[in-house]
Design an enzyme around this catalytic site. Sequence first.
Site, short mmCIF file in Angstrom:
data_model
loop_
_atom_site.label_atom_id
_atom_site.label_comp_id
_atom_site.label_asym_id
_atom_site.label_seq_id
_atom_site.Cartn_x
_atom_site.Cartn_y
_atom_site.Cartn_z
N ARG A 133 -35.19 14.34 -27.63
CA ARG A 133 -34.40 15.10 -26.67
C ARG A 133 -35.28 15.39 -25.47
O ARG A 133 -36.48 15.69 -25.64
CB ARG A 133 -33.91 16.42 -27.27
CG ARG A 133 -32.74 16.28 -28.23
CD ARG A 133 -31.45 15.84 -27.52
NE ARG A 133 -30.33 15.71 -28.43
CZ ARG A 133 -29.97 14.59 -29.06
NH1 ARG A 133 -30.69 13.48 -28.89
NH2 ARG A 133 -28.93 14.57 -29.84
N GLU A 193 -29.63 15.52 -18.65
CA GLU A 193 -28.89 14.24 -18.54
C GLU A 193 -27.51 14.47 -17.93
O GLU A 193 -26.88 15.48 -18.22
CB GLU A 193 -28.77 13.61 -19.93
CG GLU A 193 -30.12 13.23 -20.48
CD GLU A 193 -30.07 12.63 -21.89
OE1 GLU A 193 -28.95 12.36 -22.39
OE2 GLU A 193 -31.12 12.45 -22.49
N HIS A 226 -30.61 6.93 -22.58
CA HIS A 226 -30.23 7.49 -23.89
C HIS A 226 -29.48 6.45 -24.75
O HIS A 226 -28.31 6.65 -25.10
CB HIS A 226 -29.37 8.76 -23.71
CG HIS A 226 -29.44 9.68 -24.91
ND1 HIS A 226 -29.41 11.05 -24.80
CD2 HIS A 226 -29.51 9.42 -26.23
CE1 HIS A 226 -29.46 11.59 -26.01
NE2 HIS A 226 -29.52 10.62 -26.90
C1 DGY Z 1 -28.27 11.42 -31.57
O1 DGY Z 1 -27.63 10.91 -32.48
O2 DGY Z 1 -28.63 12.58 -31.60
C2 DGY Z 1 -28.61 10.56 -30.39
O3 DGY Z 1 -29.32 11.23 -29.43
C3 DGY Z 1 -27.39 9.92 -29.79
O4 DGY Z 1 -27.11 8.88 -30.61
#
Ligand code: DGY
Length: 323
Positions: free
Chosen positions: A242, A271, A289
């Site tokens: 993240r 984002e 992402h």
């Molecule tokens: C998640 O699954 O948390 C990813 O960041 C998006 O697929």
Amino acid sequence: MSAQTDRPRILVTRKLTEAAEQRLATRFDVQFNASDTPMSAEALTQAMRDFDALVPTVSDRITGEMLRTEGRRVRMIANVGVGFSNIDVATAQELGVAVSNTPDVLTDATADIALLLILASTRRAYAAEKTLRDGAWTGFSVVDGLGTSIQGKVLGIIGMGRIGQATAKRAAAGFGMEVVFYNRSDPGALSFPARRLDSIDAVMQAADVVSVHVPGGGAAPLVTAEHIAQMKPSAHLVNTARGDSIDQAALVAALQSGRIAGAGLDVFADEPHVPEALRAMDTVTLLPHVGSATQEVRTAMGLLAADNLEAFFAGRDLPCRVA
Ligand code: DGY
């Protein structure tokens, strides 16, 4: 609006793969977001009153205020994503709203992207491709565009959960990297050689490449400016977790000043905003992402969200409950 039925009313906030949408449509009275654009906070708040369950994803912020909406009908939130920092899980728990996620099915795909970024950053793939696409390549050179080899180098993993382990295993078994890691708790037996260090600082100091695998959503980034300042000048930082897991401003400053050699980033603090300073640097590889973005994995994530919903409305234990 769909016709009235006695099946649970479900809102899917973003487009899913066809197989996942079909499965949901056979079991629920479901409304899809055909435009695939993020829904506004107002629309999500209204949805709290109109639906029995939501199927959001990481681009939807489900706040405590939304969950406290007067006349809320939503009783279940089946997040499409392993991470759930987009949801105020503590408030959901307090109010008895069930929350689930989609772990495991995306572990390998995300670890693959971590490796892609480790290689791209250390081998300076973006700068090389840019030279070529800009028409500036003058032919083979023995000394231009040199990166660094990762064989025998130290990979520092911050967060040795499922994705951290899958990344470390690939790096150790496939690329001969030595793995050190920081994890708050003992992850138990690992299927590859790795040394657990007792602080993030120790990992930052030892690593030639640091790969971040911790959930975001904390009050402050886990990887701070002080941690970044401990990195070797030749080191690279990769983040597929993240954006708010690391101090993004400090990372940008470290890259701009040449304090560290490069970075590979699949996630960002705000984002889809990506700071112009990052986009301008050819020592940085940037992806939008896409850690779990394969047809197979995105379908598996949608189907797992459907499993969670079906279990909830059948009164069974959720396969992946987080609240
Ligand atoms: C998640 O699954 O948390 C990813 O960041 C998006 O697929």
